[in-house]
Design a protein around this motif. Sequence first.
Motif, PDB file in Angstrom:
ATOM      1  N   GLY A  11       0.801  -1.216   0.000  1.00  0.00           N
ATOM      2  CA  GLY A  11       0.000   0.000   0.000  1.00  0.00           C
ATOM      3  C   GLY A  11       0.837   1.269   0.000  1.00  0.00           C
ATOM      4  O   GLY A  11       2.029   1.268  -0.319  1.00  0.00           O
ATOM      5  N   ALA A  12       0.202   2.399   0.361  1.00  0.00           N
ATOM      6  CA  ALA A  12       0.879   3.696   0.458  1.00  0.00           C
ATOM      7  C   ALA A  12       1.434   3.842   1.873  1.00  0.00           C
ATOM      8  O   ALA A  12       0.682   3.768   2.850  1.00  0.00           O
ATOM      9  CB  ALA A  12      -0.094   4.824   0.139  1.00  0.00           C
ATOM     10  N   GLN A  13       2.727   4.009   1.980  1.00  0.00           N
ATOM     11  CA  GLN A  13       3.392   4.056   3.282  1.00  0.00           C
ATOM     12  C   GLN A  13       4.245   5.311   3.415  1.00  0.00           C
ATOM     13  O   GLN A  13       4.772   5.841   2.420  1.00  0.00           O
ATOM     14  CB  GLN A  13       4.298   2.823   3.468  1.00  0.00           C
ATOM     15  CG  GLN A  13       3.575   1.493   3.379  1.00  0.00           C
ATOM     16  CD  GLN A  13       2.738   1.191   4.613  1.00  0.00           C
ATOM     17  OE1 GLN A  13       2.826   1.897   5.630  1.00  0.00           O
ATOM     18  NE2 GLN A  13       1.914   0.147   4.523  1.00  0.00           N
ATOM     19  N   LYS A  14       4.411   5.799   4.635  1.00  0.00           N
ATOM     20  CA  LYS A  14       5.256   6.963   4.903  1.00  0.00           C
ATOM     21  C   LYS A  14       6.730   6.589   4.748  1.00  0.00           C
ATOM     22  O   LYS A  14       7.139   5.470   5.060  1.00  0.00           O
ATOM     23  CB  LYS A  14       5.008   7.483   6.315  1.00  0.00           C
ATOM     24  CG  LYS A  14       3.606   8.035   6.520  1.00  0.00           C
ATOM     25  CD  LYS A  14       3.405   8.484   7.961  1.00  0.00           C
ATOM     26  CE  LYS A  14       1.985   9.020   8.164  1.00  0.00           C
ATOM     27  NZ  LYS A  14       1.761   9.443   9.570  1.00  0.00           N
ATOM     28  N   MET A  15       7.512   7.544   4.235  1.00  0.00           N
ATOM     29  CA  MET A  15       8.948   7.331   4.091  1.00  0.00           C
ATOM     30  C   MET A  15       9.655   7.632   5.419  1.00  0.00           C
ATOM     31  O   MET A  15       9.236   8.483   6.194  1.00  0.00           O
ATOM     32  CB  MET A  15       9.516   8.246   3.010  1.00  0.00           C
ATOM     33  CG  MET A  15       9.104   7.908   1.609  1.00  0.00           C
ATOM     34  SD  MET A  15      10.017   8.933   0.404  1.00  0.00           S
ATOM     35  CE  MET A  15       9.401  10.569   0.819  1.00  0.00           C
ATOM     36  N   TYR A  16      10.763   6.916   5.639  1.00  0.00           N
ATOM     37  CA  TYR A  16      11.621   7.156   6.796  1.00  0.00           C
ATOM     38  C   TYR A  16      13.065   7.218   6.317  1.00  0.00           C
ATOM     39  O   TYR A  16      13.472   6.471   5.422  1.00  0.00           O
ATOM     40  CB  TYR A  16      11.481   6.037   7.823  1.00  0.00           C
ATOM     41  CG  TYR A  16      10.113   5.953   8.457  1.00  0.00           C
ATOM     42  CD1 TYR A  16       9.852   6.591   9.662  1.00  0.00           C
ATOM     43  CD2 TYR A  16       9.072   5.255   7.829  1.00  0.00           C
ATOM     44  CE1 TYR A  16       8.593   6.529  10.249  1.00  0.00           C
ATOM     45  CE2 TYR A  16       7.807   5.186   8.408  1.00  0.00           C
ATOM     46  CZ  TYR A  16       7.583   5.812   9.615  1.00  0.00           C
ATOM     47  OH  TYR A  16       6.322   5.745  10.184  1.00  0.00           O
ATOM     48  N   HIS A  17      13.836   8.118   6.931  1.00  0.00           N
ATOM     49  CA  HIS A  17      15.262   8.146   6.602  1.00  0.00           C
ATOM     50  C   HIS A  17      15.964   6.934   7.215  1.00  0.00           C
ATOM     51  O   HIS A  17      16.885   6.373   6.619  1.00  0.00           O
ATOM     52  CB  HIS A  17      15.920   9.436   7.105  1.00  0.00           C
ATOM     53  CG  HIS A  17      17.399   9.475   6.847  1.00  0.00           C
ATOM     54  ND1 HIS A  17      17.928   9.693   5.590  1.00  0.00           N
ATOM     55  CD2 HIS A  17      18.453   9.280   7.677  1.00  0.00           C
ATOM     56  CE1 HIS A  17      19.247   9.640   5.657  1.00  0.00           C
ATOM     57  NE2 HIS A  17      19.591   9.399   6.917  1.00  0.00           N
ATOM     58  N   SER A  18      15.534   6.571   8.411  1.00  0.00           N
ATOM     59  CA  SER A  18      16.108   5.384   9.055  1.00  0.00           C
ATOM     60  C   SER A  18      15.538   4.118   8.419  1.00  0.00           C
ATOM     61  O   SER A  18      14.545   4.165   7.685  1.00  0.00           O
ATOM     62  CB  SER A  18      15.795   5.393  10.555  1.00  0.00           C
ATOM     63  OG  SER A  18      14.393   5.398  10.761  1.00  0.00           O
ATOM     64  N   GLY A  47       1.952 -11.831   7.503  1.00  0.00           N
ATOM     65  CA  GLY A  47       3.256 -12.222   8.030  1.00  0.00           C
ATOM     66  C   GLY A  47       4.397 -11.863   7.095  1.00  0.00           C
ATOM     67  O   GLY A  47       5.570 -11.996   7.454  1.00  0.00           O
ATOM     68  N   VAL A  48       4.077 -11.398   5.885  1.00  0.00           N
ATOM     69  CA  VAL A  48       5.087 -10.966   4.924  1.00  0.00           C
ATOM     70  C   VAL A  48       5.487  -9.527   5.269  1.00  0.00           C
ATOM     71  O   VAL A  48       4.658  -8.717   5.694  1.00  0.00           O
ATOM     72  CB  VAL A  48       4.528 -11.024   3.487  1.00  0.00           C
ATOM     73  CG1 VAL A  48       5.545 -10.503   2.482  1.00  0.00           C
ATOM     74  CG2 VAL A  48       4.119 -12.455   3.155  1.00  0.00           C
ATOM     75  N   SER A  49       6.771  -9.214   5.094  1.00  0.00           N
ATOM     76  CA  SER A  49       7.228  -7.864   5.397  1.00  0.00           C
ATOM     77  C   SER A  49       8.279  -7.392   4.396  1.00  0.00           C
ATOM     78  O   SER A  49       8.879  -8.193   3.679  1.00  0.00           O
ATOM     79  CB  SER A  49       7.805  -7.787   6.818  1.00  0.00           C
ATOM     80  OG  SER A  49       8.941  -8.631   6.940  1.00  0.00           O
ATOM     81  N   LEU A  50       8.477  -6.086   4.348  1.00  0.00           N
ATOM     82  CA  LEU A  50       9.467  -5.461   3.471  1.00  0.00           C
ATOM     83  C   LEU A  50      10.341  -4.538   4.320  1.00  0.00           C
ATOM     84  O   LEU A  50       9.836  -3.654   5.014  1.00  0.00           O
ATOM     85  CB  LEU A  50       8.770  -4.659   2.373  1.00  0.00           C
ATOM     86  CG  LEU A  50       9.684  -3.862   1.435  1.00  0.00           C
ATOM     87  CD1 LEU A  50      10.511  -4.804   0.570  1.00  0.00           C
ATOM     88  CD2 LEU A  50       8.856  -2.907   0.571  1.00  0.00           C
ATOM     89  N   MET A  51      11.658  -4.763   4.244  1.00  0.00           N
ATOM     90  CA  MET A  51      12.598  -3.920   4.971  1.00  0.00           C
ATOM     91  C   MET A  51      13.311  -2.992   3.985  1.00  0.00           C
ATOM     92  O   MET A  51      13.917  -3.455   3.014  1.00  0.00           O
ATOM     93  CB  MET A  51      13.619  -4.777   5.716  1.00  0.00           C
ATOM     94  CG  MET A  51      14.728  -3.975   6.391  1.00  0.00           C
ATOM     95  SD  MET A  51      14.123  -2.905   7.726  1.00  0.00           S
ATOM     96  CE  MET A  51      13.835  -4.127   9.012  1.00  0.00           C
ATOM     97  N   ILE A  52      13.208  -1.680   4.223  1.00  0.00           N
ATOM     98  CA  ILE A  52      13.907  -0.701   3.403  1.00  0.00           C
ATOM     99  C   ILE A  52      15.036  -0.092   4.244  1.00  0.00           C
ATOM    100  O   ILE A  52      14.778   0.452   5.319  1.00  0.00           O
ATOM    101  CB  ILE A  52      12.946   0.399   2.910  1.00  0.00           C
ATOM    102  CG1 ILE A  52      11.865  -0.222   2.018  1.00  0.00           C
ATOM    103  CG2 ILE A  52      13.714   1.479   2.143  1.00  0.00           C
ATOM    104  CD1 ILE A  52      10.883   0.776   1.457  1.00  0.00           C
ATOM    105  N   PRO A  53      16.272  -0.214   3.787  1.00  0.00           N
ATOM    106  CA  PRO A  53      17.411   0.306   4.552  1.00  0.00           C
ATOM    107  C   PRO A  53      17.370   1.818   4.706  1.00  0.00           C
ATOM    108  O   PRO A  53      16.648   2.532   3.981  1.00  0.00           O
ATOM    109  CB  PRO A  53      18.628  -0.121   3.715  1.00  0.00           C
ATOM    110  CG  PRO A  53      18.135  -1.203   2.825  1.00  0.00           C
ATOM    111  CD  PRO A  53      16.690  -0.880   2.554  1.00  0.00           C
TER     112      PRO A  53
END
Length: 240
Positions: free
Chosen positions: A89-96, A210-216
Amino acid sequence: MKRGMFEKIFFAGLVSVSFSLGIGITGNAAANQADSEGEIELIPHESPTDPKDPAAPSEPQEPIDPNNPATDNKGPLSLDVVPKGFYFGAQKMYHSAHKYPAVGAVEHKQYLQVTDNRGEGSYGWTLKVRQDGYLRNKQSRYALKGATLFLPNGEARNRNNHEGATEIDPDLTTHNVEVTNEEKIIFSAPDDASKKAGKSVSTNSWQSQGVSLMIPKGIAREGEYSNKIYWILTDGGPTN
């Protein structure tokens, strides 16, 4: 005169006894016989297998689930079902660095389905997964390098499980997977003739949330991103 009559009667009695025994012997003799032939030619089962219930792979998928569609792959060893996709979906961006859970209905399951209708003597298969590259912006082609999709360890079931089709099958192996550009095993049946595991229909299911996405950290940019996930089914157990 009386004695002669008695002798004839006695003789007739002997004949009667002898005839009775003769019937008994004739009854044990071989009857007439003939023979007929039985014949069949077994050919490979190449028809696609319809989606089954991931929680009971002996039953059909009801109602039809568009989020776990049929692949229509042909057998005798076939990958029948894979998830339609993984959506965040539409998610907020994070620098961390940030981890995003997949969007999905509560208690909804995604699953994989493998059918093995090969003849006796052929055992074991391995299902692997990889991505075609990092998530890429549809307009600018900017890639989220290092962004990683995580698939949870699923529950494996088999139609022929002697404990029942609804029970988890300990002879099948599932893995939680960090999806990269390299092929990684997610589901497998051993190449073991003594177990004969993974024959007929097998499923590997997990909760879609249970699926996830990790963005560095330090790579997020505004935009819509997508990529492709590939599933590769091969003959032979994971040790091959």
